[in-house]
Design a protein around this motif. Structure first.
Motif, PDB file in Angstrom:
ATOM      1  N   GLY A 137      36.335 -13.524   0.401  1.00  0.00           N
ATOM      2  CA  GLY A 137      37.389 -13.440  -0.617  1.00  0.00           C
ATOM      3  C   GLY A 137      38.519 -14.436  -0.438  1.00  0.00           C
ATOM      4  N   LEU A 138      38.354 -15.424   0.440  1.00  0.00           N
ATOM      5  CA  LEU A 138      39.391 -16.442   0.658  1.00  0.00           C
ATOM      6  C   LEU A 138      39.177 -17.612  -0.296  1.00  0.00           C
ATOM      7  CD1 LEU A 138      39.454 -16.466   4.566  1.00  0.00           C
ATOM      8  CD2 LEU A 138      40.925 -15.186   3.001  1.00  0.00           C
ATOM      9  N   GLU A 139      40.261 -18.132  -0.844  1.00  0.00           N
ATOM     10  CA  GLU A 139      40.190 -19.259  -1.767  1.00  0.00           C
ATOM     11  C   GLU A 139      41.057 -20.395  -1.249  1.00  0.00           C
ATOM     12  OE1 GLU A 139      41.278 -18.073  -5.641  1.00  0.00           O
ATOM     13  OE2 GLU A 139      39.595 -16.650  -5.902  1.00  0.00           O
ATOM     14  N   ARG A 140      40.630 -21.591  -1.517  1.00  0.00           N
ATOM     15  CA  ARG A 140      41.349 -22.793  -1.101  1.00  0.00           C
ATOM     16  C   ARG A 140      42.229 -23.272  -2.250  1.00  0.00           C
ATOM     17  NH1 ARG A 140      38.623 -28.473   1.016  1.00  0.00           N
ATOM     18  NH2 ARG A 140      40.589 -29.566   1.464  1.00  0.00           N
ATOM     19  N   THR A 141      43.503 -23.448  -1.984  1.00  0.00           N
ATOM     20  CA  THR A 141      44.449 -23.901  -2.999  1.00  0.00           C
ATOM     21  C   THR A 141      44.883 -25.323  -2.681  1.00  0.00           C
ATOM     22  OG1 THR A 141      46.303 -22.963  -1.755  1.00  0.00           O
ATOM     23  CG2 THR A 141      45.287 -21.579  -3.454  1.00  0.00           C
ATOM     24  N   ASN A 142      45.080 -26.099  -3.719  1.00  0.00           N
ATOM     25  CA  ASN A 142      45.498 -27.496  -3.585  1.00  0.00           C
ATOM     26  C   ASN A 142      47.018 -27.557  -3.669  1.00  0.00           C
ATOM     27  OD1 ASN A 142      45.717 -30.233  -3.502  1.00  0.00           O
ATOM     28  ND2 ASN A 142      44.684 -30.629  -5.442  1.00  0.00           N
ATOM     29  N   THR A 143      47.655 -27.972  -2.602  1.00  0.00           N
ATOM     30  CA  THR A 143      49.120 -28.065  -2.554  1.00  0.00           C
ATOM     31  C   THR A 143      49.626 -29.483  -2.724  1.00  0.00           C
ATOM     32  OG1 THR A 143      49.046 -28.285  -0.137  1.00  0.00           O
ATOM     33  CG2 THR A 143      49.246 -26.050  -1.045  1.00  0.00           C
ATOM     34  N   ARG A 144      48.726 -30.423  -3.050  1.00  0.00           N
ATOM     35  CA  ARG A 144      49.157 -31.817  -3.173  1.00  0.00           C
ATOM     36  C   ARG A 144      50.110 -31.984  -4.344  1.00  0.00           C
ATOM     37  NH1 ARG A 144      44.586 -36.282  -3.102  1.00  0.00           N
ATOM     38  NH2 ARG A 144      44.485 -35.383  -0.993  1.00  0.00           N
ATOM     39  N   THR A 176      28.504 -26.858   7.458  1.00  0.00           N
ATOM     40  CA  THR A 176      29.675 -26.640   6.600  1.00  0.00           C
ATOM     41  C   THR A 176      29.330 -25.782   5.379  1.00  0.00           C
ATOM     42  OG1 THR A 176      29.182 -28.743   5.503  1.00  0.00           O
ATOM     43  CG2 THR A 176      30.741 -28.794   7.328  1.00  0.00           C
ATOM     44  N   VAL A 177      28.079 -25.899   4.881  1.00  0.00           N
ATOM     45  CA  VAL A 177      27.707 -25.089   3.708  1.00  0.00           C
ATOM     46  C   VAL A 177      27.725 -23.613   4.060  1.00  0.00           C
ATOM     47  CG1 VAL A 177      25.906 -24.649   1.997  1.00  0.00           C
ATOM     48  CG2 VAL A 177      26.353 -26.992   2.781  1.00  0.00           C
ATOM     49  N   THR A 178      27.172 -23.252   5.222  1.00  0.00           N
ATOM     50  CA  THR A 178      27.167 -21.855   5.654  1.00  0.00           C
ATOM     51  C   THR A 178      28.584 -21.342   5.846  1.00  0.00           C
ATOM     52  OG1 THR A 178      25.048 -22.242   6.763  1.00  0.00           O
ATOM     53  CG2 THR A 178      26.284 -20.267   7.395  1.00  0.00           C
ATOM     54  N   MET A 179      29.455 -22.184   6.441  1.00  0.00           N
ATOM     55  CA  MET A 179      30.844 -21.780   6.642  1.00  0.00           C
ATOM     56  C   MET A 179      31.543 -21.572   5.308  1.00  0.00           C
ATOM     57  SD  MET A 179      33.235 -20.996   8.753  1.00  0.00           S
ATOM     58  CE  MET A 179      32.555 -21.557  10.316  1.00  0.00           C
ATOM     59  N   HIS A 180      31.279 -22.453   4.352  1.00  0.00           N
ATOM     60  CA  HIS A 180      31.906 -22.338   3.036  1.00  0.00           C
ATOM     61  C   HIS A 180      31.488 -21.051   2.331  1.00  0.00           C
ATOM     62  CE1 HIS A 180      33.654 -23.576  -0.767  1.00  0.00           C
ATOM     63  NE2 HIS A 180      32.476 -23.350  -1.358  1.00  0.00           N
ATOM     64  N   ARG A 181      30.203 -20.702   2.398  1.00  0.00           N
ATOM     65  CA  ARG A 181      29.718 -19.481   1.764  1.00  0.00           C
ATOM     66  C   ARG A 181      30.305 -18.234   2.428  1.00  0.00           C
ATOM     67  NH1 ARG A 181      23.258 -20.999   1.055  1.00  0.00           N
ATOM     68  NH2 ARG A 181      23.551 -22.583  -0.604  1.00  0.00           N
TER      69      ARG A 181
END
Length: 303
Positions: free
Chosen positions: A26-33, A15-20
């Protein structure tokens, strides 16, 4: 994503390699909660989306929607192929004008010019009221509401209550209620266990509850033959309750206030007074009275 990547390529990554890799792309994770849990503003009544395209009479909040008119159209429209001169004004516009006067409480002569002439509307209203059109519409809405909350369309129990009020500017029979110390008129109403109005009778305030009860219970029982039980307070106990039971063939149960228990020591009264657990049913009559306080009626047609 790691599992899907391994299934497609056969290469296992952590998962660390995938995250990097995602971060370098240039993709960012946004919190929609927070956006999902944000409180939405409450909306009451109808909006413009519920109504048809704006016209001369659809600009008022009291105008009927398409769904409301579909429920009432057959009561006011003439049957297809009926004889006589066609109506000069649309029946829906006439009903909207009546609803405007009922909702605002204005005089007939102050009806906006976007509606038909006030005298024409008043004549139609008087004719429809004499024919019982509005009562039939109220019965349809009554049955529709009961079915909406998963109740039988016809009620099986009802509640009776009365309230004395000062006389309105329209005039009428007046009297003095010595118990409540009110000079004016008295409303005798019968509702179902949901507080929906079944019948109403207006008398002078000097008329006792036991004397005005037969005039309002009899029409309610005649209109709704499914009613088998009547809840009443101690003002209707004794001979009044027995009279209602014999004349209308229904069971009468007197509801006493909290803390009052026992039975009436009256040989003419054979029913048992219910304890405080059944008292909330009595409050339905008072809730219906509170709804009538703010109701307006055209001149000459007091509720």
């Amino acid at each position: 994503m790691c599992v899907a990547f391994a299934e497609r390529t056969g290469i296992a990554v952590c998962t660390v390699t995938m995250h990097r890799a995602i971060k370098r792309a240039g993709l960012e994770r946004t919190n929609t909660r927070q956006a999902r849990t944000a409180t939405q503003p409450k909306r009451y009544g109808y909006t413009k989306a519920h109504r048809t395209a704006p016209s001369t009479a659809d600009q008022y909040a009291s105008s009927l929607t398409d769904a409301e008119w579909a429920l009432a159209a057959d009561l006011f429209e003439l049957p297809e192929g009926s004889r006589g001169r066609p109506s000069k004004y649309e029946r829906r516009t006439m009903v909207d004008a009546c609803c405007y006067v009922l909702r605002t409480g204005c005089a007939w002569t102050m009806l906006p010019k976007s509606f038909p002439p006030w005298l024409t509307v008043h004549k139609s209203f008087s004719r429809w009221a004499a024919q019982g059109k509005f009562e039939q519409l109220q019965q349809r809405l009554f049955a529709q509401w009961r079915q909406r909350i998963e109740r039988n369309a016809a009620p099986s129990a009802m509640v009776i209550d009365s309230q004395a009020n000062r006389i309105s500017p329209q005039g009428g029979t007046s009297g003095y209620d010595a118990g409540k110390k009110v000079k004016g008129r008295k409303r005798h109403i019968v509702t179902d266990t949901l507080g929906l109005l079944l019948a109403v009778s207006v008398t002078a305030a000097s008329v006792q509850d036991r004397d005005g009860a037969p005039e309002v219970v009899a029409p309610a029982c005649a209109k709704y033959a499914s009613v088998k039980l009547l809840y009443a307070d101690s003002a209707y106990a004794g001979k009044c309750a027995e009279r209602l039971r014999h004349e209308n063939d229904i069971a009468v149960e007197v509801v006493r206030r909290p803390g009052a228990f026992g039975e009436w020591n009256d040989p003419h009264c054979s029913h048992v007074l219910r304890p405080a657990a059944f008292y909330p049913a009595q409050a339905l009559g008072r809730r219906a009275h509170s709804g009538l306080v703010g109701a307006r009626a055209p001149h000459g047609h007091a509720p």
